[in-house]
Design an enzyme around this catalytic site. Structure first.
Site, PDB file in Angstrom:
ATOM      1  CE  LYS A  70      -1.679   1.883   4.198  1.00  0.00           C
ATOM      2  NZ  LYS A  70      -2.211   3.230   4.166  1.00  0.00           N
ATOM      3  CG  ASN A  71       2.748   2.444   3.536  1.00  0.00           C
ATOM      4  OD1 ASN A  71       1.630   2.963   3.512  1.00  0.00           O
ATOM      5  ND2 ASN A  71       3.255   1.905   4.632  1.00  0.00           N
ATOM      6  NE  ARG A 106       0.300  12.544   7.649  1.00  0.00           N
ATOM      7  CZ  ARG A 106       0.131  13.739   8.167  1.00  0.00           C
ATOM      8  NH1 ARG A 106      -1.057  14.134   8.556  1.00  0.00           N
ATOM      9  NH2 ARG A 106       1.145  14.563   8.305  1.00  0.00           N
ATOM     10  CG  ASP A 112      -0.376  17.980   9.949  1.00  0.00           C
ATOM     11  OD1 ASP A 112      -0.987  17.681  10.984  1.00  0.00           O
ATOM     12  OD2 ASP A 112       0.454  17.264   9.415  1.00  0.00           O
ATOM     13  CG  ASP A 131       2.958   0.536   9.686  1.00  0.00           C
ATOM     14  OD1 ASP A 131       2.660   1.408  10.516  1.00  0.00           O
ATOM     15  OD2 ASP A 131       2.875   0.720   8.459  1.00  0.00           O
TER      16      ASP A 131
END
Length: 447
Positions: free
Chosen positions: A43-44, A113, A137, A327
C-alpha cells in the site's frame, strides 16, 4: 404562564433507538494457522507510484496494486487533477494529460494522508501547486516541515492559507543539498519526485531507506530520471530536462502484511508460507521470531515460518528502516502477550501506537505502558471479548490476538483493517481459522 404541553427540551428522549449496522470480524480462538498465503503489493508503495505517474504525460501502468479503499481514493485524487484512471483488478492504468491540474482538495486529502505526495511531482511539472493540508496540520508542524524546508531549498516559494499549502517555483526548481532531521518517508518522496526535473544535482542526506523508496526510485529511473543511492541514506538525483516517459511498473510486495502473517503463525504455533514478499525486507522482524523459538526458512520472494512451541518473550524496539517497523508493533505486542516470560517493547516512531493497548487488556493481556515503553508479561491464553480497531495495524493485531483467546473475539471498526489488508478474512479462513465478517446492529439514540 406554564405551558401544559410536553417540555420542548425533552422532546425525543422517549423515542426508540434507530438501528445502524456496523461491520465486525468474529474469530474463534484456538486456531493453528497452517498453509500458504499470498501477499499483494505494498500500500505504502502503490499510492506513491500512482503519484509518480504524474511526472510523465501519457499512459503509465502500476501493476500489483492492493485492492483497498486508499487506492480508490488516490485514483480519485488523480482524476480531479485531470488524469484518466482505471482500476482493473490489481492494475492502476493512469493517463496523464499534458497539463495536469494543480489543486488537491481537502475532501479527498483528509481521507488519505498519502495524497500530500502529489506536491513534489506537480511542483516539478507545473511550477505551481495548491494541496490541502492533511488532517488539519499547519505548516511547521511535525507533519510537513521537512517537506516544506526541502522544497524551499530547491527554490520553491511556499505559504499556507485557508488550510492549503501553496507552492510555486517561478524560476523553476534547482538542485540543492538537503539534510533531513529524521529519515521521513514522506519528505524523502516529495523531495525526490520534485528533484528529478530540477536543474542540477540534488543530494538528500539522512534519506529514508525503505523498500518502498527503492521502488519509487526504480520507477523514476525507468521513466528517464537519474537517481543513485536508492536504499542508502544518501540519495543523489541528477535533474534531467525532461520530458520523462510513461512506463509500466510492478509494485513491491507488502512487507507489513507479510510480517503480520509471520507473527500470526508464531502466536498460534503454526506453519505458514508467505509468498510475494522478499524476506530480506523483514530481516529484523523475522530474526525476532527466530529468537522467540520459530524456524524461519527464507526463499525467493517468499519465506516459511513454523513452530510447535509456545514462543519465548523477546524485547523489541521500533526504528526507521532497516529497523523493526512501527507498523508491526501491534503484532509484537500480541506475540509478547502470549509468550513465555516478559518482554519490553519500545516505540520510537509513532506517538499514538499504544492507543490500542486498552483493547488488548480487554482480551486479558498483561501490558503496562510508561511513555514509549510497554512491559508485557506473557499469558498462556487470552480471553475472547468485544474490542475495536483504532487503526489499520491495531485492527489486524487484535484479530490475531483473538486467535490465541478462549471463546470468540469480536473486532469492531474493521473499516480500518480494509485500508491495509485486501482479503484478510478470506486469507484467515484459508489458513484454517473459524472467522466471519458480519454486520451487527448498533443502537443509536435519537435525541
Amino acid at each position: 404562564m406554564h405551558s401544559h404541553g410536553p417540555h420542548p427540551t425533552r422532546r425525543g428522549w422517549a423515542t426508540a433507538p434507530t438501528i445502524a449496522r456496523v461491520d465486525v470480524i468474529r474469530v474463534k480462538g484456538g486456531a493453528r494457522l497452517a498453509g500458504d498465503v499470498m501477499v499483494g503489493g505494498a500500500k505504502n508503495s502503490a499510492l506513491k507510484l500512482m503519484a509518480v505517474a504524474l511526472l510523465a504525460e501519457g499512459r503509465s501502468v502500476v501493476a500489483n496494486v492492493p485492492r483497498i479503499t486508499d487506492i480508490a481514493i488516490m485514483a480519485e485524487v488523480l482524476r480531479r487533477l485531470g488524469c484518466d484512471v482505471t482500476l482493473d483488478g490489481t492494475e492502476a492504468v493512469i493517463d496523464v494529460p499534458a497539463e495536469p491540474g494543480s489543486e488537491a482538495d481537502y475532501d479527498l486529502v483528509r481521507r488519505l494522508r498519502a495524497s500530500i505526495c502529489v506536491l513534489g511531482p506537480l511542483l516539478a511539472r507545473r511550477g505551481y501547486v495548491r494541496v490541502a493540508l492533511p488532517g488539519g496540520d499547519m505548516i511547521g508542524s511535525r507533519g510537513l516541515d521537512m517537506h516544506v524546508s526541502g522544497l524551499a531549498r530547491m527554490g520553491a516559494e511556499i505559504s499556507g492559507e485557508h488550510g492549503f499549502v501553496i507552492a510555486s517555483a517561478p524560476g523553476g526548481l534547482h538542485g540543492a543539498k538537503i539534510w533531513l532531521d529524521f529519515p521521513s518517508v514522506g519528505a524523502t518522496e516529495n523531495i525526490l519526485m520534485a528533484a528529478v526535473l530540477a536543474k542540477g544535482v540534488t543530494e538528500i542526506d539522512n534519506a529514508a531507506r525503505e523498500p518502498e523508496i527503492v521502488d519509487i526510485c526504480e520507477m523514476l529511473n525507468a521513466m528517464g530520471a537519474r537517481i543513485e543511492g536508492a536504499g542508502t541514506s544518501t540519495l543523489v538525483i541528477e535533474g534531467v530536462p525532461g520530458p520523462l516517459k510513461p512506463v509500466r511498473h510492478t509494485t513491491v510486495g507488502d512487507r507489513i502484511v507479510g510480517g503480520t502473517w509471520a507473527y500470526a503463525a508464531v502466536m498460534t504455533r503454526g506453519d505458514v508460507t508467505v509468498r510475494g514478499v522478499r524476506p530480506e525486507f523483514l530481516d529484523i522482524a523475522l530474526d525476532k521470531l527466530a529468537t522467540a523459538g520459530a524456524t524461519i526458512e527464507p526463499g525467493d520472494n517468499c519465506f516459511r515460518v513454523r513452530t510447535s512451541e509456545r514462543p519465548r518473550g523477546v524485547d523489541i524496539v521500533t526504528l526507521p528502516y532497516p529497523g523493526f517497523a512501527t507498523d508491526l508493533l501491534p503484532m509484537a505486542l500480541g506475540l509478547a502477550s502470549v509468550a513465555e516470560g516478559s518482554s519490553l517493547i519500545t516505540e520510537n516512531i509513532f506517538d499514538g501506537r499504544f492507543m490500542f493497548v486498552n483493547e488488548m487488556v480487554r482480551l486479558g493481556a498483561d501490558i503496562r505502558t510508561d511513555g514509549h515503553h510497554a512491559v508485557v508479561n506473557g499469558r498462556d491464553r487470552l480471553s475472547g471479548a468485544p474490542v475495536r480497531a483504532t487503526d489499520i495495524r491495531a485492527g489486524a493485531g487484535l484479530v490475531i490476538a483473538g486467535l490465541c483467546a478462549d471463546g470468540v473475539t469480536e473486532v469492531g471498526e474493521v473499516h480500518h483493517i480494509d485500508r491495509g489488508y485486501p482479503d484478510f478474512v478470506a486469507d484467515l479462513a484459508r489458513l484454517g481459522v473459524e472467522v466471519e465478517r458480519t454486520d451487527v446492529p448498533e443502537p443509536t439514540f435519537d435525541f
